[in-house]
Every structure is written in C-alpha cells, then in structure tokens.
Scaffold this active site. Sequence first.
Site, PDB file in Angstrom:
ATOM      1  N   PRO A   2      44.186  40.610  35.084  1.00 40.47           N
ATOM      2  CA  PRO A   2      43.095  41.589  35.066  1.00 40.47           C
ATOM      3  C   PRO A   2      41.795  40.996  34.527  1.00 40.47           C
ATOM      4  O   PRO A   2      41.744  40.524  33.399  1.00 40.47           O
ATOM      5  CB  PRO A   2      43.623  42.687  34.136  1.00 40.47           C
ATOM      6  CG  PRO A   2      45.105  42.500  34.103  1.00 40.47           C
ATOM      7  CD  PRO A   2      45.315  41.032  34.265  1.00 40.47           C
ATOM      8  N   GLU A   3      40.795  40.993  35.370  1.00 35.82           N
ATOM      9  CA  GLU A   3      39.454  40.584  34.972  1.00 35.82           C
ATOM     10  C   GLU A   3      38.548  41.807  35.151  1.00 35.82           C
ATOM     11  O   GLU A   3      39.052  42.914  35.328  1.00 35.82           O
ATOM     12  CB  GLU A   3      38.983  39.400  35.826  1.00 35.82           C
ATOM     13  CG  GLU A   3      39.945  38.211  35.753  1.00 35.82           C
ATOM     14  CD  GLU A   3      39.506  37.024  36.600  1.00 35.82           C
ATOM     15  OE1 GLU A   3      38.317  36.926  36.925  1.00 35.82           O
ATOM     16  OE2 GLU A   3      40.374  36.204  36.933  1.00 35.82           O
TER      17      GLU A   3
END
Length: 271
Positions: A2-3
């Site tokens: 997750p960015e």
Amino acid sequence: MPELPEVETVVRGLRAPLVGRTITGLWTDWPKALRPHTPDDFAALLTGQTVHAITRRAKYILCQLDDGLLAIHLKMTGRLYVSGAPESGDRWVHVRFTLDNGQYLHFSDARRFGRVYLAPTLDDFAPGLGPEPLEDDFTPAVLRDRLARRQRALKALLLDQAFLAGVGNIYADEALFRAGLHPRRAASTLTDDETHRLYDSIRAALRAGIDYEGASVNWYRKPDGTAGKSQEHFFVYGRDGQPCARCGQPIIKIRVAQRGTHYCPNCQPER
DNA sequence: ATATCTGCCTGCTCGC
DNA sequence: TGCGAGCAGGCAGATA
C-alpha cells in the site's frame, strides 16, 4: 504494497461504513501493533469515541475522533475491511474494532508490520513528513528546491517520506519511467526541464494509481475485498524481462537503495 | 548534517 | 512431496 494510491482507495472505501460510527470495543492478539499504549489503555481511551472524518496523510489512514486521532499504517501486507461478524475466517486479523451498529472493523496483517496509533495529532507519531505530492502547495518550484544540493539517487529520495510523502517502491519506479530519468541519477544534477518532467510524472503516476483503485500485486485489496487494477497499467514495476511499452527493449531490474528497481535502459539512460 | 545499514516479520517462490 | 534459502520492503533506530 500500500502506497499513496492504495491508502487513498482504502480511505475512500472506509468513509461510508465508518464515519458517524462510535467505537465500542477493541480486541487484539498482537499488542505490538498498538502504539504507544498498552491494549488496556488503548481500549479505554478509544471506546466511546465517534469517528467524525477519515482522511489520508502520506501512507497513514487518519480517523478523526471526538478527542484525538486514530491512525493506521498498513505497511506491507495490511488490510482493512468492515463486516458484520467478529470472526471473518481471516487468520491474519490481529486487531478488531467493534462498532456501535454491530459491525466490526478488521485489521488484517500477515507480516505484522502494520501499526495502529492513538494520539492527539499526527506529529505525535509521524513528525517530519514531506509535502503531499497531489496537494496544490506541492509545485515544481518546491520540488526543485528540495532536489537542490542533494547527492542521493532519485530513487532513494522518492522513497524518503521526509522528502516527499506517500510514494513507495512501485510508484517511484513508475514515476521515473514516465519522466525518462535513470533511478540512480543524482538529484542535484537535474535540469529545470527534467525537474518539471519529474514533477508531472510523480503526479501522473499517483493519479493513475488512484484512478485504477490501487495495485493488487500481492496482498493489497480494497475494503470491499476486490482487487485494484493499477498493476494492469504498469510500465516497469515487476516487468523485468518484458518489452518496454514505449521502445520494446527489455525492462531490467537492479538494486538501488536496497530496493528492487525496475527501469528501461533505453528510455531512462544513465546520463 | 546527510547517507547508509539493520531489524522487524512471514508468506511465497524456487531449486534440489 | 518436503525442505531450506532467498526474496518482498516501509520505516524506526542505529551507525558511519
């Protein structure tokens, strides 16, 4: 992983089920995930508080409470979702919040890197974050000033949350490809034209990631359990050995700043 | 001060 | 089929 785009997608998906809800309970089998309180203290401070808004800063999910902030960082393998049963059949749920409508917010994390924070403000657990790349106050001039006099490789700087908030390994590689810049290029050597290209490319790569609802390369899922589609539109990440979409040359993988780094040697020449 | 290295974690892939 | 090695990597904290 997750960015910014993945976290933004999770935030958008959690607003409907969570905003306006009051948290009535907390369970965990991994106390290390809770910062900085012990589980009992954490639960005592949290229960009875209502979630008034859910926002994002860098890769943090921020829930504004009556008094203070509940924040969650998904790190590598974290997932968040709401369901009507306490047991979801997910062996990696390590923190679970009970809501006042009988629903549950599950925090699943196979690698146990994820963290849950309860604090008055963001600065109490995440001080010194760099600018938000999609906000209006992040301009080409801001990027130029931050690149100046830095000798580090562009890839290393893009991963540094104090330099710029929210970019991780995937979107750093994608942004550098879009800009036509080599990942090992020293920051201070960029021309004005290259700086503008990098600025536009960072924002374009992140916006594409949000539009496609994040990259489900391995663990990431949207709160509704479905996969994002961003990975179907990658230019370089995870595409080593495959032909470049622009020139047909094979994408190659190297290590920069201890991170797997994918780029096109033809479209992103060393100098 | 800036830059780099290590540890935290465990599912997954690969080679034998 | 089983098993060990290596890999994935965000970030805090330590070191150079």
